[in-house]
Scaffold this active site. Structure first.
Site, mmCIF file in Angstrom:
data_model
loop_
_atom_site.group_PDB
_atom_site.id
_atom_site.type_symbol
_atom_site.label_atom_id
_atom_site.label_comp_id
_atom_site.label_asym_id
_atom_site.label_seq_id
_atom_site.Cartn_x
_atom_site.Cartn_y
_atom_site.Cartn_z
ATOM 1 N N LYS A 65 0.845 -1.199 0.000
ATOM 2 C CA LYS A 65 0.000 0.000 0.000
ATOM 3 C C LYS A 65 0.880 1.248 0.000
ATOM 4 O O LYS A 65 1.927 1.274 0.655
ATOM 5 C CB LYS A 65 -0.903 -0.033 1.246
ATOM 6 C CG LYS A 65 -1.980 1.042 1.278
ATOM 7 C CD LYS A 65 -2.876 0.904 2.527
ATOM 8 C CE LYS A 65 -3.963 1.962 2.553
ATOM 9 N NZ LYS A 65 -4.831 1.880 3.751
ATOM 10 N N SER A 88 -9.959 2.314 2.792
ATOM 11 C CA SER A 88 -8.995 2.994 1.968
ATOM 12 C C SER A 88 -8.050 2.060 1.213
ATOM 13 O O SER A 88 -7.460 2.467 0.213
ATOM 14 C CB SER A 88 -8.142 3.932 2.834
ATOM 15 O OG SER A 88 -7.345 3.202 3.736
ATOM 16 N N SER A 102 -10.452 0.020 7.001
ATOM 17 C CA SER A 102 -9.802 0.162 5.695
ATOM 18 C C SER A 102 -9.139 -1.092 5.155
ATOM 19 O O SER A 102 -8.703 -1.101 4.000
ATOM 20 C CB SER A 102 -8.756 1.281 5.743
ATOM 21 O OG SER A 102 -9.371 2.541 5.698
#
Lengths: 495, 95
Positions: free
Chosen positions: A78, A158, A182
Site C-alpha cells: 500500500k 482505503s 480500511s
C-alpha cells in the site's frame, strides 16, 4: 505451471520449496498481469526492476536451503508504507515526489522474510475514505461487476488498490492498513481476506500516520491460511514504535486447526441495524448456522454502545489527523505552493496545504482542528474518548462472560458504484464503517472473509472479532468459517 | 451548536488551509452536518468515565539516554522543496 499469479501465498511457497517453480517465474507472471490491468488502476508506482532483483535473490536463498516464510513471494505494498527510494505518497498530492530515505518496519520485516515487492498500491488520500475515490491517482476499480451490468464498482477503501490487486490476481497478497475498517471493508467488497491485528501487533514505524491510536497494518490475501502466513512475517516488536507490543509472535499458520467445537461465538444484537439489506441479514444467519454446524456454541450478546462508535470515531480520528498532518507544511518534504510576491511563511503554509490536500482530507483536518480548539476540547474530544472507554468495556464484558469471538457482517452492503456517493453527505459514506470501526476503537483484532454472494453476484463478507492478542485463535475460527462457506468465486476478467 | 462562516474561516485559519471566501458557506454547512452527527455523543452518560489514553494497557518503555541515531543531514534534507547550505529554506518569517 500456468497462471502462476493466481496462486495464493501457501501454494506458491510450497511450489517454490519443491522446486516446481522459481520466484523469477512467479514474479514475471504477476508483472505481466499488472501490465494488462491498467484499467483497474491498482498499482500506482511500479518497481519491476527491484522485484526482479529481489526474486533472483530469493531463488538463491531457496537454493541454499534458507527459505523464510515469504521467500520469493511477490506482493504489493500500500502506498501508505514508506519504502526506501520508492515513491510513497499516501495517495496525496502533498507527498508528490517524496522518496523515503528509510524503509517502514513492516515492509522491512517482509523483505527480511524474502518477499518480493511488485509496486505500490492505490488508496484513499491519507487513508481517509471508503471508496478509493479520494486518491490523487484517481480511484482503483473493483475487478468484480454486478451480473449483466458493466457499471464500474468501488473496491472499497482505503486499501482499495490492495483489495483490487489481490482479487484480480495481480499479486499473491498485499499489505493494507486499517484505521476504521480500511482493510476489512475492501476485503469484503472484493471477495478477499483481510485481518486487522490487535493494536500494537504490527509496528507503525514508517507508515504514514492518519490516526495514531487507531492505525494498524495487516495483510490482504486470497485465503485465511495466507493471512496467517503473512501476518506472522509483518508482526513483531519494534523499538522504533513506542506502542508496539513486546510480545512473541505465535506461529499463526500452525494454529489453524479449524476446530471450533465448544467455542463460544457471540452475536451482538446491536449490529442488527435498521434498514439493513435482507441479503446481509441472510449472510449473517447463514454464517451463524455454519459456525453452529461446526460445533460452536452461539450466544446472543449485547454491545450497548455500538451506536456511538461512529460519532466517537469521527471526533477522535480527525483530531489525531489534524495533529499528524500538521507536518505537511511545505518545508521538509513534498509539495510547496508557488508563492506570490510578498507572501510570508503563513501564506506558504496555507497555500501549500490548500493545494496539496484533497477535499476530504481538508474537511477532516478542519473538523479535527475544531474539536480540539479551545472551548470545544471537553465537549467533543474528551467526551469521545470517554465513549471510547465504554465501547472497549462492552467488548471486555462480552469476553469476560466467556465469548471467544464475535461474528458480525463486515459491511452494510455489497460494493457500490463508483461515483454513486459523490453527491451524498460525507456522513453517508462514513456509515460504510459501521460494523468495523468499533474494533479499532477497542484495539481488537478483526478479520473479514468472503462467505456468500449478493443477489447481483457480488461477494459479501462476514467479520470475526477476537480477544486482544489472540489472532491465532481468531484465524483458526475464520479458517473454520472459510471451510464451511466454501467461497471460491472469482471475478470474470474484463480488464 | 451551529457553525457560521466566521467560525469556518477561523477554523481554516487555525488549520493553516487557505479557503476562498466563496467556499465558506458550503464548508460551514459540511461542518454542521458532521457535527450534527457527532452530537449523538451527548446522549451517552459518561459520568465518572475515564477518557481513554491508551487502548492497550501498557507502560512506555524507558531506554538509555544515549545518542542512537544522527549525522544524517543530507538524508534529512534530501526531500526538502528548498534546502540551502545545510538548512531548510523558508520565506521570510519576521519583518
Amino acid at each position: 505451471m500456468a497462471d502462476l499469479n493466481k496462486l495464493g501465498l501457501a501454494d506458491a511457497r510450497d511450489a517454490l520449496r519443491k522446486g516446481d517453480v522459481s520466484s523469477v517465474e512467479l514474479t514475471n507472471a504477476c508483472l505481466s498481469a499488472i501490465e494488462g490491468a491498467g484499467a483497474l488502476n491498482a498499482f500506482v508506482h511500479h518497481t519491476a526492476d527491484l522485484a526482479a532483483d529481489q526474486a533472483k535473490a530469493a531463488d538463491a536463498r531457496i537454493k541454499a536451503g534458507d527459505a523464510p516464510a515469504m521467500c520469493g513471494l511477490p506482493i504489493g505494498i500500500k502506498d501508505l508504507f514508506c519504502t526506501k527510494g520508492v515513491p510513497s505518497q499516501a495517495g496525496s498530492r502533498i507527498l508528490q515526489g517524496f522518496l523515503p530515505e528509510y524503509e517502514s518496519t513492516v515492509s522491512q520485516n517482509l523483505f527480511d522474510a524474502g518477499a518480493v515487492m511488485l509496486g505500490k498500491l492505490n488508496m484513499d488520500e491519507f487513508a481517509m475514505g471508503s471508496s478509493n475515490e479520494t486518491s490523487v491517482y484517481g480511484n482503483a476499480v473493483n475487478p468484480w461487476r454486478r451480473a449483466g451490468d458493466d457499471a464500474q464498482l468501488t473496491p472499497g477503501g482505503s486499501s482499495g488498490g490492495s483489495a483490487a490487486a489481490v482479487a484480480a490476481d495481480l499479486c499473491l497478497a498485499a499489505t493494507g492498513t486499517d484505521t476504521g475498517g480500511s482493510i476489512r471493508q475492501p476485503a469484503a467488497f472484493t471477495g478477499t481476506v483481510g485481518i486487522k491485528p490487535t493494536y500494537g501487533r504490527c509496528s507503525r514505524w514508517g507508515v504514514v500516520a492518519f490516526a495514531s491510536s487507531l492505525d494498524q497494518a495487516g495483510p490482504m490475501t486470497k485465503t485465511v491460511r495466507d493471512a496467517a502466513i503473512m501476518l506472522g512475517a509483518m508482526a513483531g516488536y519494534d523499538a522504533k514504535d513506542s506502542t508496539s507490543a513486546d510480545l512473541a509472535v505465535p506461529d499463526f499458520e500452525a494454529a489453524l486447526t479449524g476446530d471450533i467445537r465448544g467455542k463460544k461465538i457471540g452475536i451482538p444484537r446491536e449490529y442488527r441495524m435498521d434498514g439493513m439489506p435482507e441479503e446481509i441479514e441472510k449472510l449473517w444467519q447463514d454464517g451463524i448456522a455454519m459456525m453452529r454446524d461446526a460445533g460452536a456454541e452461539i450466544v446472543d450478546i449485547s454491545l450497548p454502545h455500538t451506536k456511538y462508535a461512529l460519532p466517537a470515531y469521527y471526533v477522535i480520528a480527525p483530531a489525531e489527523a489534524s495533529s499528524n498532518l500538521a507536518r505537511y507544511d511545505g518545508v521538509r518534504y513534498g509539495h510547496r505552493a508557488t508563492l506570490d510576491q510578498g507572501d510570508g511563511i503563513t501564506e506558504m503554509y496555507e497555500k501549500t496545504r490548500a493545494e496539496g490536500f484533497g477535499p476530504e482530507v481538508q474537511r477532516r483536518v478542519m473538523v479535527g482542528t475544531y474539536v480540539l480548539s479551545a472551548g470545544f476540547y471537553d465537549a467533543y474530544y474528551n467526551r469521545a474518548r470517554k465513549v471510547r472507554t465504554l465501547i472497549k468495556k462492552d467488548f471486555e464484558d462480552a469476553f469476560a462472560a466467556g465469548v471467544d469471538s464475535i461474528l458480525t457482517p463486515a459491511t452494510p452492503s455489497a460494493a457500490f458504484g463508483l461515483g454513486e456517493m459523490t453527491d451524498a453527505d460525507p456522513v453517508a459514506m462514513y456509515l460504510n464503517d459501521v460494523f468495523t470501526v468499533t474494533v479499532n476503537l477497542a484495539g481488537l483484532p478483526g478479520i473479514a472473509l468472503p462467505t456468500g454472494t449478493s443477489t447481483t453476484g457480488l461477494p459479501l463478507g462476514l467479520q470475526l472479532i477476537g480477544r486482544p492478542w489472540e489472532e491465532a485463535d481468531l484465524l483458526s475460527t475464520a479458517y473454520a468459517l472459510e471451510k464451511a462457506a466454501g467461497f471460491v468465486a472469482k471475478p470474470d476478467k474484463w480488464w | 451548536m451551529s457553525i457560521d462562516e466566521t467560525t469556518a474561516a477561523r477554523v481554516a485559519k487555525l488549520a493553516r488551509i487557505k479557503v476562498e471566501p466563496d467556499a465558506l458557506p458550503a464548508l460551514a454547512q459540511e461542518f454542521n452536518n458532521i457535527l450534527g452527527f457527532i452530537e449523538q455523543l451527548n446522549e451517552v452518560d459518561v459520568e465518572g468515565v475515564e477518557p481513554m489514553t491508551s487502548v492497550t494497557p501498557q507502560v512506555l518503555k524507558r531506554r538509555d539516554d544515549v545518542v542512537r541515531d544522527g549525522g544524517q543531514q543530507a538524508k534529512i534534507l534530501a526531500n526538502a522543496p528548498d534546502a540551502r547550505e545545510g538548512f531548510f529554506a523558508v520565506p521570510k518569517v519576521v519583518e
